[in-house]
Design an enzyme around this catalytic site. Structure first.
Site, PDB file in Angstrom:
ATOM      1  N   GLY A 148      85.417-118.016  45.983  1.00  8.94           N
ATOM      2  CA  GLY A 148      86.045-118.874  46.985  1.00  8.94           C
ATOM      3  C   GLY A 148      85.165-120.060  47.347  1.00  8.94           C
ATOM      4  N   GLY A 193      85.461-122.882  46.004  1.00  8.10           N
ATOM      5  CA  GLY A 193      86.288-124.084  45.952  1.00  8.10           C
ATOM      6  C   GLY A 193      86.230-124.829  44.641  1.00  8.10           C
ATOM      7  N   SER A 194      86.565-124.153  43.536  1.00  9.08           N
ATOM      8  CA  SER A 194      86.499-124.849  42.246  1.00  9.08           C
ATOM      9  C   SER A 194      87.593-125.914  42.140  1.00  9.08           C
ATOM     10  CB  SER A 194      86.582-123.868  41.077  1.00  9.08           C
ATOM     11  OG  SER A 194      87.762-123.114  41.136  1.00  9.08           O
ATOM     12  N   SER A 195      88.739-125.715  42.828  1.00 11.17           N
ATOM     13  CA  SER A 195      89.790-126.740  42.768  1.00 11.17           C
ATOM     14  C   SER A 195      89.318-128.009  43.460  1.00 11.17           C
ATOM     15  CB  SER A 195      91.057-126.253  43.464  1.00 11.17           C
ATOM     16  OG  SER A 195      91.500-125.080  42.864  1.00 11.17           O
ATOM     17  N   ALA A 243      86.193-128.931  44.022  1.00 15.35           N
ATOM     18  CA  ALA A 243      85.092-129.540  43.266  1.00 15.35           C
ATOM     19  C   ALA A 243      85.623-130.256  42.031  1.00 15.35           C
ATOM     20  CB  ALA A 243      84.063-128.474  42.881  1.00 15.35           C
ATOM     21  N   ASP A 286      87.252-128.889  52.312  1.00 15.69           N
ATOM     22  CA  ASP A 286      86.562-128.546  51.058  1.00 15.69           C
ATOM     23  C   ASP A 286      86.274-129.778  50.204  1.00 15.69           C
ATOM     24  OD1 ASP A 286      89.287-128.801  50.714  1.00 15.69           O
ATOM     25  OD2 ASP A 286      89.583-126.922  49.638  1.00 15.69           O
TER      26      ASP A 286
END
Ligand code: MEV
Length: 471
Positions: free
Chosen positions: A89, A91-93, A95, A136
């Protein structure tokens, strides 16, 4: 090719309430996602993103970017590599959204500040996900630890050092979208109760902000405990998270809470350094996985070949030496006026030599600069530094004549720049680490290419060319 990296994030305080107009505090973590972007000639947009679970973000970034800045291209290739697992969690989306956007701005020489980058990244988030506060993407852009208000109404970097954070993954992946929807339904059903919770969270976030700046971690821990009680009331905690939180507290943490949407993912604890090991052990014994990442990490940036620790000379407005600071500090703090030097080289017909800066430069990557420019390092004089730069960048040294010295500032840095001029027809041996291309321009050619934006100058180059009588 442009290579950009962006950090993951961890919510410290204020989750859920931030979706409804309240503040939160978030820190960037040093697990990074890397995007490589290049122009192609095949008329296609190719995305290779094996570690990003949802490539819709990358696709939407390209769409929004091309539309907003009216970009013409003959094909694009985007490749992402993630150093962090999507499961925690972090936050790869977000990033991948931020890193792709930053890479495109560098690739197409679009100059935008962090706030403009945020606004577009947030638009992408809302288009793809439909909801979210944007904290984020803000964290991924600004890095460090920030105080954030919904939709980026306020984004305030907090000057915090040594955040004594311990992170535990509870072993269960959660869906932010589902959890946010669940809280939304609860808010519709019990508006007063949920509003009271959000008001309480907002108050403690304000308090935590000042306590963090003071380094009062004991109080921050207490505030995390209060925040966790509110999250429990909202129904977003879980048995597993509670087990890790209570183990951390029993082992001496000042406080602990879930981090993010809840229902799974990570918990965080604040603890004194001498309790760190015991807290980590307790989290492991309670069935959690301790995640070893550094908080307060650097925000999105073009991956650079420039040594960020190199020492520059910091001066006052009258060029008196005040001290020495790293390249990184000088490029992230406009109050640090630092010495630079440059030369405008003409050929015998009066054409001016300009350089397209390499895509791995930390500042002005891909923009056009004057013939040669660089920083004055600790222990060097201006002209001495210039002769070193001429040899390093152009592969030749030539006689130069002093023109003037001036202060120039762009949105990231402030320079005390000494300008020289010289005459040479070359040949030159440009250093590919520094220079992508060297080209002589007659005054007419230059005026035309500037007007069509085929040549976009750095701020310092623009002022230098004015001072040298070229513009
Ligand atoms: C998720 O990590 C944090 C939430 O506040 C959602 C958001 O702010 O977008 C639950």
């Amino acid at each position: 090719m442009i290579k950009v990296s962006a950090p993951g994030k961890l919510m410290l305080l204020g989750e859920h309430a931030v979706v409804y107009g309240q503040p939160c505090i978030v820190t960037a973590v040093d697990q990074r996602l890397v995007v490589e972007a290049e122009k192609t000639e095949d008329g296609k947009i190719t995305i290779d993103a094996p570690d990003v679970k949802n490539t819709s973000f990358v696709k939407e970034v390209i769409h929004q970017f091309v539309e907003k800045w009216n970009i013409k291209h003959n094909g694009l290739k985007i490749n992402t590599k993630s150093a962090f697992s999507g499961v925690y969690g972090f936050g790869s989306s977000a990033a991948s959204t931020v890193a792709t956007l930053k890479a495109l701005t560098a690739l197409f020489n679009v100059h935008v500040d962090n706030k403009a980058l945020f606004d577009l990244a947030y638009t992408v988030t809302l288009k793809v996900q439909g909801l979210g506060s944007g904290f984020d993407v803000a964290s991924s852009i600004y890095g460090g630890t920030i105080y954030f208000l919904t939709g980026g109404k306020t984004i305030e970097p907090l000057n915090i050092h040594n955040l004594p954070l311990i992170i535990g993954y509870c072993g269960v992946k959660s869906s932010t979208v589902e959890m946010v929807k669940m809280v939304g339904e609860k808010r519709n059903k019990f508006p007063e109760k949920v509003e009271r919770i959000f008001q309480g969270v907002a108050k403690l976030v304000e308090d935590a902000k000042s306590r963090m700046l003071e380094g009062d971690w004991e109080r921050v821990g207490k505030l995390m405990d209060f925040n966790q009680e509110y999250l429990r009331d909202l129904g977003v905690s879980s048995e597993k998270l509670e087990a890790l939180i209570s183990a951390a507290k029993k082992a001496g943490a000042f406080g602990a809470k879930l981090s993010g949407a809840g229902g799974g993912d990570c918990m965080i604890a604040i603890g004194a350094n001498d309790k760190r090991e015991a807290i980590q052990k307790a989290i492991t014994e309670a069935g959690g996985q301790v995640i070893d990442v550094r908080a307060n990490a650097q925000g999105v940036g073009v991956e650079t070949t420039d040594d960020q620790q190199e020492l520059f000379i910091v001066v006052d407005k009258n060029d008196n030496v005040l001290g020495y600071r790293s390249r990184y500090d000088c490029h992230h703090d406009k109050t640090l006026i630092h010495r630079t030097v440059g030369a405008v080289v003409f050929d015998e017909k009066g054409s001016v030599l300009l350089q397209k800066r390499s895509s791995t430069k930390d500042m002005g990557a891909g923009l056009w600069g004057i013939s040669c420019a660089g920083h004055v390092r600790k222990g060097q004089e201006y002209e001495e530094a210039l002769h070193r730069e001429l040899t390093e960048e152009l592969g030749v040294d030539i006689p130069v004549e002093y023109v003037t010295k001036f202060i120039v500032a762009d949105e990231d840095e402030t320079e005390m720049s000494a300008l020289y001029k010289g005459i040479s027809n070359g040949p030159f041996k440009p250093n590919p680490k520094e220079v992508e291309r060297l080209e002589f321009f007659s005054p007419r050619e230059l005026a035309f290419k500037l007007a069509t934006r085929e040549v976009v100058l750095t701020k310092c180059a623009e002022v230098s060319l004015q001072k040298a009588g070229v513009l």
